[in-house]
Scaffold this motif. Sequence first.
Motif, short mmCIF file in Angstrom:
data_model
loop_
_atom_site.label_atom_id
_atom_site.label_comp_id
_atom_site.label_asym_id
_atom_site.label_seq_id
_atom_site.Cartn_x
_atom_site.Cartn_y
_atom_site.Cartn_z
N ASP A 1 42.52 72.07 -7.10
CA ASP A 1 43.84 72.46 -7.59
C ASP A 1 44.92 71.82 -6.73
O ASP A 1 45.91 71.33 -7.23
N GLU A 14 34.77 78.51 -4.95
CA GLU A 14 36.19 78.85 -4.88
C GLU A 14 36.93 77.89 -3.97
O GLU A 14 38.04 77.45 -4.29
N ASN A 65 37.29 74.66 -5.82
CA ASN A 65 38.30 74.79 -6.87
C ASN A 65 39.71 74.77 -6.30
O ASN A 65 40.61 74.18 -6.88
#
Length: 76
Positions: free
Chosen positions: A71, A64, A67
């Motif tokens: 992003d 996470e 990610n």
Amino acid sequence: MTDDLSSLSFEDALNELEKIVHNLETGQQKLEEAIVSYERGALLRRYCEKKLNEAEARVKMIVEKDNQSLDTETIE
């Protein structure tokens, strides 16, 4: 009996659990020894499950986090 589990690594606990299962499957233990082994095996199984869940949570956090940083990098 549960106190000494905290000093075991996941691998050591799993190896001990595998030995217990093997010994129980052979049927060579006396009944009382088999019951004690089964109890120890149940504790080891729960300990291993706990360790696996903790590892899974850590990996999930890492993924996470990666990610999110991907992003952020993509957005900028």
